[in-house]
Design a protein around this motif. Sequence first.
Motif, mmCIF file in Angstrom:
data_model
loop_
_atom_site.group_PDB
_atom_site.id
_atom_site.type_symbol
_atom_site.label_atom_id
_atom_site.label_comp_id
_atom_site.label_asym_id
_atom_site.label_seq_id
_atom_site.Cartn_x
_atom_site.Cartn_y
_atom_site.Cartn_z
ATOM 1 N N PRO A 299 11.359 -3.270 7.833
ATOM 2 C CA PRO A 299 10.083 -3.501 8.504
ATOM 3 C C PRO A 299 9.356 -2.160 8.617
ATOM 4 O O PRO A 299 9.959 -1.145 8.961
ATOM 5 C CB PRO A 299 10.474 -4.037 9.873
ATOM 6 N N VAL A 300 8.101 -2.137 8.263
ATOM 7 C CA VAL A 300 7.363 -0.867 8.263
ATOM 8 C C VAL A 300 6.129 -0.942 9.138
ATOM 9 O O VAL A 300 5.981 -0.206 10.103
ATOM 10 C CB VAL A 300 6.969 -0.458 6.833
ATOM 11 N N LEU A 301 5.238 -1.859 8.793
ATOM 12 C CA LEU A 301 3.939 -1.892 9.446
ATOM 13 C C LEU A 301 3.802 -3.156 10.280
ATOM 14 O O LEU A 301 3.916 -4.257 9.752
ATOM 15 C CB LEU A 301 2.833 -1.872 8.383
ATOM 16 N N PRO A 302 3.574 -3.020 11.596
ATOM 17 C CA PRO A 302 3.332 -4.224 12.391
ATOM 18 C C PRO A 302 2.081 -4.955 11.892
ATOM 19 O O PRO A 302 1.028 -4.348 11.759
ATOM 20 C CB PRO A 302 3.119 -3.682 13.807
ATOM 21 N N CYS A 303 2.245 -6.223 11.609
ATOM 22 C CA CYS A 303 1.140 -7.094 11.215
ATOM 23 C C CYS A 303 1.071 -8.218 12.232
ATOM 24 O O CYS A 303 1.889 -8.294 13.152
ATOM 25 C CB CYS A 303 1.375 -7.656 9.809
ATOM 26 N N PHE A 304 0.080 -9.099 12.078
ATOM 27 C CA PHE A 304 -0.060 -10.200 13.026
ATOM 28 C C PHE A 304 -0.214 -11.505 12.258
ATOM 29 O O PHE A 304 -0.635 -11.524 11.109
ATOM 30 C CB PHE A 304 -1.251 -9.969 13.958
ATOM 31 N N THR A 305 0.132 -12.589 12.918
ATOM 32 C CA THR A 305 0.000 -13.914 12.340
ATOM 33 C C THR A 305 -0.495 -14.845 13.435
ATOM 34 O O THR A 305 -0.238 -14.596 14.631
ATOM 35 C CB THR A 305 1.366 -14.385 11.768
ATOM 36 N N PRO A 306 -1.226 -15.899 13.069
ATOM 37 C CA PRO A 306 -1.708 -16.823 14.098
ATOM 38 C C PRO A 306 -0.544 -17.449 14.883
ATOM 39 O O PRO A 306 0.485 -17.783 14.308
ATOM 40 C CB PRO A 306 -2.467 -17.884 13.305
ATOM 41 N N GLU A 307 -0.751 -17.596 16.184
ATOM 42 C CA GLU A 307 0.211 -18.320 17.018
ATOM 43 C C GLU A 307 0.207 -19.773 16.599
ATOM 44 O O GLU A 307 -0.835 -20.311 16.219
ATOM 45 C CB GLU A 307 -0.166 -18.235 18.501
ATOM 46 N N GLU A 308 1.365 -20.402 16.697
ATOM 47 C CA GLU A 308 1.429 -21.836 16.416
ATOM 48 C C GLU A 308 0.567 -22.571 17.445
ATOM 49 O O GLU A 308 0.567 -22.232 18.617
ATOM 50 C CB GLU A 308 2.879 -22.323 16.525
ATOM 51 N N GLY B 5 0.770 -1.228 0.000
ATOM 52 C CA GLY B 5 0.000 0.000 0.000
ATOM 53 C C GLY B 5 0.801 1.278 0.000
ATOM 54 O O GLY B 5 1.754 1.412 -0.746
ATOM 55 N N ILE B 6 0.418 2.181 0.872
ATOM 56 C CA ILE B 6 0.956 3.535 0.902
ATOM 57 C C ILE B 6 1.893 3.658 2.089
ATOM 58 O O ILE B 6 1.617 3.148 3.159
ATOM 59 C CB ILE B 6 -0.207 4.543 1.040
ATOM 60 N N ALA B 7 3.007 4.377 1.904
ATOM 61 C CA ALA B 7 3.938 4.585 3.005
ATOM 62 C C ALA B 7 3.256 5.398 4.103
ATOM 63 O O ALA B 7 2.493 6.317 3.820
ATOM 64 C CB ALA B 7 5.172 5.309 2.503
ATOM 65 N N PRO B 8 3.528 5.042 5.379
ATOM 66 C CA PRO B 8 2.907 5.777 6.480
ATOM 67 C C PRO B 8 3.441 7.202 6.570
ATOM 68 O O PRO B 8 4.574 7.486 6.178
ATOM 69 C CB PRO B 8 3.310 4.971 7.716
ATOM 70 N N PRO C 297 6.648 -7.663 8.641
ATOM 71 C CA PRO C 297 7.053 -7.947 7.261
ATOM 72 C C PRO C 297 7.917 -6.803 6.721
ATOM 73 O O PRO C 297 7.688 -5.634 7.034
ATOM 74 C CB PRO C 297 5.722 -8.016 6.508
ATOM 75 N N GLU C 298 8.894 -7.168 5.915
ATOM 76 C CA GLU C 298 9.789 -6.148 5.357
ATOM 77 C C GLU C 298 9.298 -5.726 3.982
ATOM 78 O O GLU C 298 8.828 -6.538 3.193
ATOM 79 C CB GLU C 298 11.207 -6.688 5.265
ATOM 80 N N ILE C 299 9.396 -4.446 3.725
ATOM 81 C CA ILE C 299 9.093 -3.890 2.422
ATOM 82 C C ILE C 299 10.357 -3.189 1.956
ATOM 83 O O ILE C 299 10.861 -2.293 2.644
ATOM 84 C CB ILE C 299 7.917 -2.896 2.494
ATOM 85 N N ASP C 300 10.875 -3.620 0.826
ATOM 86 C CA ASP C 300 12.156 -3.102 0.342
ATOM 87 C C ASP C 300 13.225 -3.250 1.419
ATOM 88 O O ASP C 300 14.038 -2.347 1.627
ATOM 89 C CB ASP C 300 12.025 -1.629 -0.099
#
Length: 133
Positions: free
Chosen positions: A123-132, A2-5, A117-120
Amino acid sequence: MGIAPIADAHSAKWWEAAADGRLLLQRCNACGARQFYPRAHCTSCLAPDPAWVEASGTGTLHTFTVVRKTPNAAFADDCPYVFAIVELDEGPRVTTRIVDADPAVLRCDQPVRVVFPEIDGEPVLPCFTPEEA
Ligand SMILES: [Zn+2]
């Protein structure tokens, strides 16, 4: 993604931490309430200048939707993606994305943890992922 913060005076420190792979919250010096997003005052008691504290980075998936089409060209290449609200273990809710997960198996209230996640290469935007499980 998307757009840079765009950081402002209240959020600059938060964005700097995110770029370092750290998720920050604010904690009120007067009443101890924690809050997100960054503000100049406490939303519980209006005391000024809340302190910055590092969040645990864990929480639960409060709600989510799968974005399959967008009228915004800046996000078109990201589709489909999971737009979500995560409730952090500290209490505040964060608007975010769920990454590295099959949307078909996501469910509300499941445990998630922060990832950056890294963009170029950054790391820019904190995202989340399911816990194992
Ligand atoms: Zn307060």
